[in-house]
Design an enzyme around this catalytic site. Sequence first.
Site, PDB file in Angstrom:
ATOM      1  N   SER A   1     -15.201   3.036   1.027  1.00 21.10           N
ATOM      2  CA  SER A   1     -13.759   3.250   1.200  1.00 21.10           C
ATOM      3  C   SER A   1     -12.984   2.055   0.689  1.00 21.10           C
ATOM      4  CB  SER A   1     -13.488   3.429   2.698  1.00 21.10           C
ATOM      5  OG  SER A   1     -12.117   3.322   2.965  1.00 21.10           O
TER       6      SER A   1
ATOM      7  N   TYR B   1     -13.553   0.160  11.244  1.00 22.52           N
ATOM      8  CA  TYR B   1     -14.005   1.161  10.268  1.00 22.52           C
ATOM      9  C   TYR B   1     -14.308   0.501   8.922  1.00 22.52           C
ATOM     10  CZ  TYR B   1     -13.656   4.741   6.682  1.00 22.52           C
ATOM     11  OH  TYR B   1     -13.910   5.528   5.581  1.00 22.52           O
TER      12      TYR B   1
ATOM     13  N   LYS C   1     -18.043  -0.155   6.663  1.00 17.51           N
ATOM     14  CA  LYS C   1     -18.317   0.172   5.249  1.00 17.51           C
ATOM     15  C   LYS C   1     -18.753  -1.072   4.487  1.00 17.51           C
ATOM     16  CE  LYS C   1     -17.371   4.535   5.485  1.00 17.51           C
ATOM     17  NZ  LYS C   1     -18.340   5.589   5.148  1.00 17.51           N
TER      18      LYS C   1
HETATM   19  N1  UFG Z   1       1.280   8.887   7.599  1.00 15.08           N
HETATM   20  C1  UFG Z   1       2.508   9.214   8.176  1.00 15.08           C
HETATM   21  N2  UFG Z   1       2.520  10.179   9.122  1.00 15.08           N
HETATM   22  C2  UFG Z   1       1.405  10.830   9.541  1.00 15.08           C
HETATM   23  C3  UFG Z   1       0.162  10.501   8.944  1.00 15.08           C
HETATM   24  C4  UFG Z   1       0.144   9.516   7.983  1.00 15.08           C
HETATM   25  O1  UFG Z   1       3.540   8.634   7.842  1.00 15.08           O
HETATM   26  O2  UFG Z   1       1.510  11.683  10.436  1.00 15.08           O
HETATM   27  C5  UFG Z   1       1.250   7.870   6.549  1.00 15.08           C
HETATM   28  C6  UFG Z   1       0.353   6.696   6.878  1.00 15.08           C
HETATM   29  O3  UFG Z   1       1.079   5.712   7.577  1.00 15.08           O
HETATM   30  C7  UFG Z   1      -0.087   6.247   5.487  1.00 15.08           C
HETATM   31  C8  UFG Z   1      -0.097   7.545   4.664  1.00 15.08           C
HETATM   32  O4  UFG Z   1       0.696   8.469   5.403  1.00 15.08           O
HETATM   33  O5  UFG Z   1       0.879   5.410   4.940  1.00 15.08           O
HETATM   34  C9  UFG Z   1      -1.495   8.122   4.497  1.00 15.08           C
HETATM   35  O6  UFG Z   1      -2.098   8.195   5.788  1.00 15.08           O
HETATM   36  P1  UFG Z   1      -3.491   8.930   6.052  1.00 15.08           P
HETATM   37  O7  UFG Z   1      -3.738   8.836   7.514  1.00 15.08           O
HETATM   38  O8  UFG Z   1      -3.473  10.271   5.409  1.00 15.08           O
HETATM   39  O9  UFG Z   1      -4.515   8.058   5.236  1.00 15.08           O
HETATM   40  P2  UFG Z   1      -4.792   6.482   5.340  1.00 15.08           P
HETATM   41  O10 UFG Z   1      -4.175   5.878   4.121  1.00 15.08           O
HETATM   42  O11 UFG Z   1      -4.450   5.887   6.622  1.00 15.08           O
HETATM   43  O12 UFG Z   1      -6.369   6.511   5.372  1.00 15.08           O
HETATM   44  C10 UFG Z   1      -7.157   6.622   4.257  1.00 15.08           C
HETATM   45  C11 UFG Z   1      -8.493   7.257   4.641  1.00 15.08           C
HETATM   46  C12 UFG Z   1      -9.278   6.329   5.530  1.00 15.08           C
HETATM   47  C13 UFG Z   1      -9.383   4.986   4.911  1.00 15.08           C
HETATM   48  C14 UFG Z   1      -8.007   4.466   4.639  1.00 15.08           C
HETATM   49  C15 UFG Z   1      -8.045   3.116   4.008  1.00 15.08           C
HETATM   50  O13 UFG Z   1      -8.264   8.473   5.291  1.00 15.08           O
HETATM   51  O14 UFG Z   1     -10.576   6.849   5.717  1.00 15.08           O
HETATM   52  O15 UFG Z   1      -7.338   5.347   3.757  1.00 15.08           O
HETATM   53  O16 UFG Z   1      -6.894   2.404   4.350  1.00 15.08           O
HETATM   54  F1  UFG Z   1      -9.996   4.112   5.716  1.00 15.08           F
END
Ligand code: UFG
Length: 324
Positions: free
Chosen positions: A117, A141, A145
Amino acid sequence: MEKIAVIGGAGYIGSHVCKLLKQSGYSPVVFDNLSTGHRRLVRWGEFFKGDLGSISDLLRFFKKHKVRAVMHFSAFAYVGESVDNPAKYYLNNVANTINLLNAMRNAGVNRFVFSSSCAVYGEPVALPMRENMPFNPISPYGRTKKIVEEMLVDYNAAYGLKFTALRYFNAAGADPDGETGELHCPETHLIPLVLDAAAGRRPYIKVFGGNYKTPDGTCLRDYVHVADLAQAHLLALRCLERGEGGGAFNLGNGNGFSVLEVIEMAEKVTGLKIPVKMVPRRAGDPAALVASSLRIQRNLGWKPQYNSLETIIRHAWAWHRKIR
Ligand code: UFG
């Protein structure tokens, strides 16, 4: 047909990889305990119900199936949960991976494709992010990795394990034919939640933070189509079959989209209004994560086919309507 073990093949990315393996002349064998995976997503190969915490399950699996390589998707991946319950993450993502690697050694299998990741990098020191950036994970997490990637280097040096670590950025979208897709419980990822809000299954989408140092104040992420991720696994496998060790590769499209841009695109794709509520930042979210994937493009010839955000959301929406 060559058998390939797909550990966690009943999950989101694993099921797409099984489909592609089957189409490419391999015989995927899914090993999954169904704790987060779904039996109905195992459609392209045999199923073996097993738990990586059980050495005897692993012994039985490798005795029954003479596999040519192992692909490992079976990790927990909720960043927030990993902060609250690190033991769960170190146990499954690290200790269980050690069980798997040891069972592979015991069975004489020495090709391994690992789902890593962008979380291994933590806050990026530069954008786009390249593979030679330092590891500096900011969540348990991400640390799990990193630990596994470091173990793989040691296993390679000592035991000749050939491996490729694929560092996904934001996996998104669904099978273009609509045969498999994202099915997390609980769902925490932006695109499926936005589509839920579009369909009226939630009153609004929460936007976590509007004061980041980005053009519109919301976080930028690099969304990469799950079918393109699957393609990268196939290329990694072929590279290992040629006897080459792959090393580590980023997988993203090199474009950062803000949370508000994702919502806007989802409104365009669905034709529906999506109510938005600005809420405080979510802990641990870097402002921007954007990949340079030049290394895998150059070394393995990876060419993402579905690199437009619109296509990613269109495929996610088709799947979403099918399963809800
Ligand atoms: N977000 C919102 N509202 C929500 C959900 C997400 O604003 O309800 C935002 C988050 O803050 C982030 C973006 O949308 O800025 C993407 O969020 P996700 O939860 O979809 O994905 P992440 O970027 O947090 O996570 C992904 C992978 C993880 C990995 C991570 C690395 O899903 O497995 O990237 O930072 F670890």
